[in-house]
Design an enzyme around this catalytic site. Sequence first.
Site, PDB file in Angstrom:
ATOM      1  CB  CYS A  18      -4.947   2.843  -3.603  1.00 52.21           C
ATOM      2  SG  CYS A  18      -3.804   2.685  -4.989  1.00 52.21           S
ATOM      3  N   GLY A  45      -0.774   2.123   0.872  1.00 55.01           N
ATOM      4  CA  GLY A  45       0.010   2.715  -0.206  1.00 55.01           C
ATOM      5  C   GLY A  45       0.959   3.754   0.347  1.00 55.01           C
ATOM      6  CG  ASN A 119      -8.323   0.221  -3.191  1.00 55.02           C
ATOM      7  OD1 ASN A 119      -8.817  -0.277  -2.202  1.00 55.02           O
ATOM      8  ND2 ASN A 119      -7.275  -0.326  -3.791  1.00 55.02           N
ATOM      9  N   GLY A 120      -8.066  -0.145  -6.724  1.00 60.06           N
ATOM     10  CA  GLY A 120      -8.413  -1.294  -7.560  1.00 60.06           C
ATOM     11  C   GLY A 120      -7.688  -1.233  -8.890  1.00 60.06           C
ATOM     12  CE1 TYR A 262       1.611  -8.036   3.782  1.00 65.99           C
ATOM     13  CE2 TYR A 262       0.488  -7.069   1.894  1.00 65.99           C
ATOM     14  CZ  TYR A 262       1.574  -7.122   2.741  1.00 65.99           C
ATOM     15  OH  TYR A 262       2.600  -6.258   2.576  1.00 65.99           O
TER      16      TYR A 262
END
Length: 478
Positions: A18, A45, A119-120, A262
């Site tokens: 995210c 995201g 995020n996570g 990535y």
Amino acid sequence: MTHRSTELRLDETPGEECGVFGVYAPGQDAAHIISFGLFALQHRGQESAGIAASNGQTTTVFKDMGLVSQVFDETKLAALPGHLGIGHTRYSTSGSTIWENAQPAYRHIEQTGIALAHNGNLTNTAELAAGLEDDSSATDSELMLNAIAAHLDDGRSDGRQLEQALTKVLPQLEGAFSLVVMDQGHLVGARDPHGYRPLCLGSLPEGGWVLASETAALDLVGATFVRDVEAGEMVVIDAGGVRSLQPFGEVDPRLCVFEFVYFARPDSNLYGQNVHGARQRMGSRLAAEAPVEADVVVPVPESGIPAAQGFSAASGIPYADGLVKNRYVGRTFIEPTQMLRDRGIRLKLNPIPENLRGRRIVLVDDSIVRGSTTRQLVRMVREAGAAEVHLRISSPPYRWPCHYGMDTGDRSRLLAAQLTVEEIEQFLDADSLAYLSLEGLEESAGGTRLGFCNACLSGRYPTPVSEAADKFMLEQRQ
Ligand code: SF4
């Protein structure tokens, strides 16, 4: 309103994470700044986007399914007044792809509106939920808001209620979290003690502050990079400026090494390293570790491009574009027909036979997760006339599932968890296959002294995890 996604996922690269963004900018329009920040974080995201903004008296939230450009327009942004706000682009690592789970999550608590974007992925949600007697939260973010609410009503009157609640709640959380949180007067950013997910601080040219998942998002809004929010650090931004707090006991930085491979944009910097440069170094190192006689180095676009450039430079084998990516079909809300499904990888990549025919190809990609896409890719390159196809992967075999926010499914879906490298080579029908070593990867990303999580590549998880931490655990409680 509930929308179930029918999106077509053509790739088998790891599910993105995210993006989070926060602004404290007196006299400026936070929602507009955030919308630009979210454009820069769209790659993290694509399922939903949202913004919460406050003018000090009220907080307004708007979120919906889709890309930032589909969710927000001038009218929607004009309805989000205020100088303070947070935003989020979501890929679901916890909870389904439905409107209710889009972020920011919001609660009106004790005379103030509190919004949170995350995020996570937390790994102790069951314990947290049990402690809060919470059997309704569908996502980590809602659970965190409930935990904050439980600590907010302590009667403080100095305006630091949110800050104090967070110093109590954050140490109870386990797993990966880079957060932006706000009430009507403060913006807070925090990273877990391992700092799996990035978060940085920037300053705006006309005054004010920005928090962002990646430095590239600072560039887009004209902000100047100030510094990374450190692993285990909480920054509180308000009229008094930026304050740093350390709510955690021990800190052990373990930035996700896959951010370098990535996730992150190539124009972002992590640990002070430019990501594109790191990816080129991975390719150079791969050429040294796994040389091959070939005529041309071809990247799998776009993720394999910098590593292929590095491989070509280090090996002296010329670089050529052999595959063209259709950039707009990767994620679509159009349900594919069976005929289109049968087209498989060609919806996403198409070969340039003139650059492949009769040649020995080094095909460079950044990772193989499940493998069937790579298999189709090798076949497509052969059908385009390649004499040989030598696969070179700029990360080590991906053998263990991630519990810290990357969506890869369980081990049964990971090709390298099931097969040896030799067996994978046969499965993919490549003339040869080699992966970058873990040492080579971490040195390319700046050196092991910086501290990386590499659990999906090594099986060494920085914190205890269990299968119960899997993606839909929260929903299954309901
Ligand atoms: Fe990143 Fe892999 Fe660690 Fe997950 S397990 S945080 S993808 S390095």
